[in-house]
Design a protein around this motif. Structure first.
Motif, mmCIF file in Angstrom:
data_model
loop_
_atom_site.group_PDB
_atom_site.id
_atom_site.type_symbol
_atom_site.label_atom_id
_atom_site.label_comp_id
_atom_site.label_asym_id
_atom_site.label_seq_id
_atom_site.Cartn_x
_atom_site.Cartn_y
_atom_site.Cartn_z
ATOM 1 N N ASN A 1 26.755 11.984 -21.127
ATOM 2 C CA ASN A 1 26.315 10.958 -20.528
ATOM 3 C C ASN A 1 26.543 10.684 -19.661
ATOM 4 O OD1 ASN A 1 24.923 9.087 -24.101
ATOM 5 N ND2 ASN A 1 26.965 10.303 -24.493
ATOM 6 N N SER A 2 26.430 9.913 -18.693
ATOM 7 C CA SER A 2 26.245 10.090 -17.418
ATOM 8 C C SER A 2 26.261 8.274 -17.659
ATOM 9 C CB SER A 2 25.206 10.559 -16.803
ATOM 10 O OG SER A 2 23.793 9.787 -16.789
ATOM 11 N N ILE A 3 26.254 7.743 -18.216
ATOM 12 C CA ILE A 3 26.180 6.005 -18.173
ATOM 13 C C ILE A 3 26.810 5.707 -19.804
ATOM 14 C CG2 ILE A 3 25.719 3.477 -17.921
ATOM 15 C CD1 ILE A 3 22.884 5.943 -16.569
ATOM 16 N N THR B 1 27.350 -2.373 -17.505
ATOM 17 C CA THR B 1 27.297 -0.970 -17.444
ATOM 18 C C THR B 1 27.605 0.036 -16.147
ATOM 19 O OG1 THR B 1 25.480 -1.627 -19.832
ATOM 20 C CG2 THR B 1 25.079 0.415 -18.185
ATOM 21 N N VAL B 2 28.376 0.884 -16.563
ATOM 22 C CA VAL B 2 28.899 1.897 -15.520
ATOM 23 C C VAL B 2 28.056 2.885 -15.626
ATOM 24 C CG1 VAL B 2 31.400 2.376 -14.365
ATOM 25 C CG2 VAL B 2 30.813 0.304 -15.729
ATOM 26 N N THR B 3 28.344 3.498 -14.959
ATOM 27 C CA THR B 3 27.668 4.962 -14.365
ATOM 28 C C THR B 3 29.135 5.829 -13.759
ATOM 29 O OG1 THR B 3 25.241 4.773 -12.830
ATOM 30 C CG2 THR B 3 26.966 6.894 -12.721
ATOM 31 N N LEU B 4 29.464 7.528 -15.035
ATOM 32 C CA LEU B 4 30.163 7.803 -14.685
ATOM 33 C C LEU B 4 30.553 8.260 -13.536
ATOM 34 C CD1 LEU B 4 30.078 8.720 -18.392
ATOM 35 C CD2 LEU B 4 32.515 7.335 -17.362
ATOM 36 N N GLU B 5 32.281 8.798 -12.857
ATOM 37 C CA GLU B 5 32.598 9.353 -11.964
ATOM 38 C C GLU B 5 33.312 10.089 -12.079
ATOM 39 O OE1 GLU B 5 35.734 8.151 -8.728
ATOM 40 O OE2 GLU B 5 33.901 6.927 -8.280
ATOM 41 N N ALA C 1 35.300 5.421 -15.535
ATOM 42 C CA ALA C 1 33.976 4.210 -15.981
ATOM 43 C C ALA C 1 34.293 3.731 -14.553
ATOM 44 C CB ALA C 1 33.678 4.021 -17.171
#
Length: 426
Positions: free
Chosen positions: A228-230, A206-210, A188
């Motif tokens: 979960n992608s966020i 709030t972060v989008t996963l990498e 994140a």
């Protein structure tokens, strides 16, 4: 003559002639297809392939389809015209032939066709189309989310970024084993922004996963997915403060002047951090209690630093050394014959049976000790601080020197006492 003329005009109408021709053509086509040529061949286009049919043939091998092989094919139909006519894609089931699948990999599969309904036995159906299906073993694997901060995120002077935590902190990746095993980490990365500059309070981003591979390079998942992608990343900011250290002394005479103790700590102050609401209410940090009754001349004591809940040492210090300047100090051993019992319960009578306490060690300025009379020292039994029962008991006694504010006793002492109900005969 007039009626015959009207009929002829009707037959000469162009619209009527066209409609009549269509009816005659349809009648002729029906007669030919049903009675004259009952074996009809036709093609049904746009029939979807059902990949769930017979899926137990590959799931029993621990496999699953990992690509998205949605397909529509053309089906060849043959049979009596009355049966073939009117069949649609909903009347035909097309599905892969999984019998050749033996393990993970990419397989080119033929298609099986089945006609549904009452005409199934009278109509033959087939297709020459094939489908490409990728199989693999499906794996689920948990990853702890790692938080990274953009270099543009800054912390205000006097504050520190205490921690970064993601919620949820663990994500599950599900997909083909060959792809999942290439994943090195789930990250994140909090991007920089104007509201994350010069931080003095905690923030949530709030972060989008990498997804990254084992070489920490970004990785695109072709077949796998995350539950979960966020995530929400909590940026906890603490305030710093440099506070003095102090010692809490216990077990000293009531009239003793603590300021008479000449002592030093190996560290006078400590830099700590914590939530602003906690730090702003602190004026000092207290190390662990020092029992003055355990005092010895020329000894260095190591004390634990007691930090309040939610406060941390920025210096990573957990202990400090306590040293007393004992120049001019001495010890003296005496026998104490002055024994008192105070704070007796109203329903109890406590009588000291010992006439004296031997070998009491006193510490203080040498000149004062030399001039001190044993009669100036009192052993006090405080009945309010102890649990007692009838009978003989050894009760703790504190040594007090009413005439001095700089002398104290070391060691622990007790007095044999008779405990009885008030008014009872001893």
């Amino acid at each position: 003559m007039k009626r015959r003329k009207i009929d002829r005009s009707f037959l000469n109408n162009r619209g009527v002639n066209i409609l009549l021709s269509l009816v005659i053509a349809l009648l002729i086509w029906t007669i030919v297809t049903v009675f004259i040529d009952p074996n009809q061949d036709t093609k049904l286009k746009g029939v979807p392939v059902n990949f769930e049919q017979d899926s137990q043939m590959y799931t029993s091998l621990g496999l699953d389809i990992i690509n998205d092989p949605m397909a529509q094919v053309t089906v060849d139909l043959a049979g009596n015209g009355t049966d073939v006519y009117g069949l649609t894609a909903e009347n035909v089931l097309v599905y892969p032939d999984y019998s050749i699948v033996k393990g993970p990999g990419t397989w080119e599969l033929n298609l099986l066709v089945r006609v549904l309904g009452n005409s199934a036995s009278r109509v033959s159906a087939s297709t020459t189309d094939t489908v490409t299906v990728v199989f693999d073993t499906i794996e689920s694997k948990e990853f702890t989310v790692q938080v990274e901060m953009d270099s543009q995120i800054t912390i205000a002077d006097g504050y520190v970024l205490h921690s970064t935590t993601a919620a949820p902190s663990i994500v599950t990746v599900r997909g083909p084993e060959s792809e999942v095993e290439k994943i090195g980490s789930i990250v994140a990365k909090v991007p920089g922004s104007t509201d994350l500059e010069n931080l003095s309070t905690s923030k949530i981003a709030t972060v989008t996963l990498e997804v990254r591979d084992v070489n920490n390079q970004p990785m695109d998942l072709e077949f796998s997915s995350l539950d979960n992608s966020i995530v929400d990343v909590n940026l906890t900011v603490y305030q710093n403060a440099e506070l003095p250290l102090s010692v809490n002394f216990i077990n000293y005479p009531p009239n003793f002047d603590l300021n008479s103790l000449n002592y030093t700590l190996s560290q006078e102050t400590m830099v700590v951090s914590g939530r602003s609401s906690v730090i702003q209410n602190l004026t000092e940090i207290t190390v662990s209690d020092f029992d003055l009754s355990s005092f010895q001349l020329d000894k260095v004591y190591q004390l634990q630093v007691n930090l309040p809940k939610g406060v941390e040492s920025r210096d990573n210090i957990s202990t400090v050394n306590l040293t007393f300047n004992t120049q001019g100090y001495a010890t003296k051993t005496i026998n104490v014959s002055q024994i008192r019992v105070i704070n007796q319960p109203a329903n109890m009578s406590i009588t000291a049976l010992d006439s004296r306490i031997s070998s009491v060690t006193l510490v203080g300025p040498e000149e004062e000790l030399e001039a001190l009379s044993p009669n100036s020292v009192v052993a006090v039994v405080d009945a309010a601080d102890i649990q007692i029962a009838e009978g003989r008991e050894k009760l703790a006694a504190s040594i007090q020197i009413p005439a001095s504010t700089t002398i104290f006793a070391t060691g622990s002492y007790s007095v044999e006492c008779q405990v009885s109900a008030a008014g009872a005969q001893g």
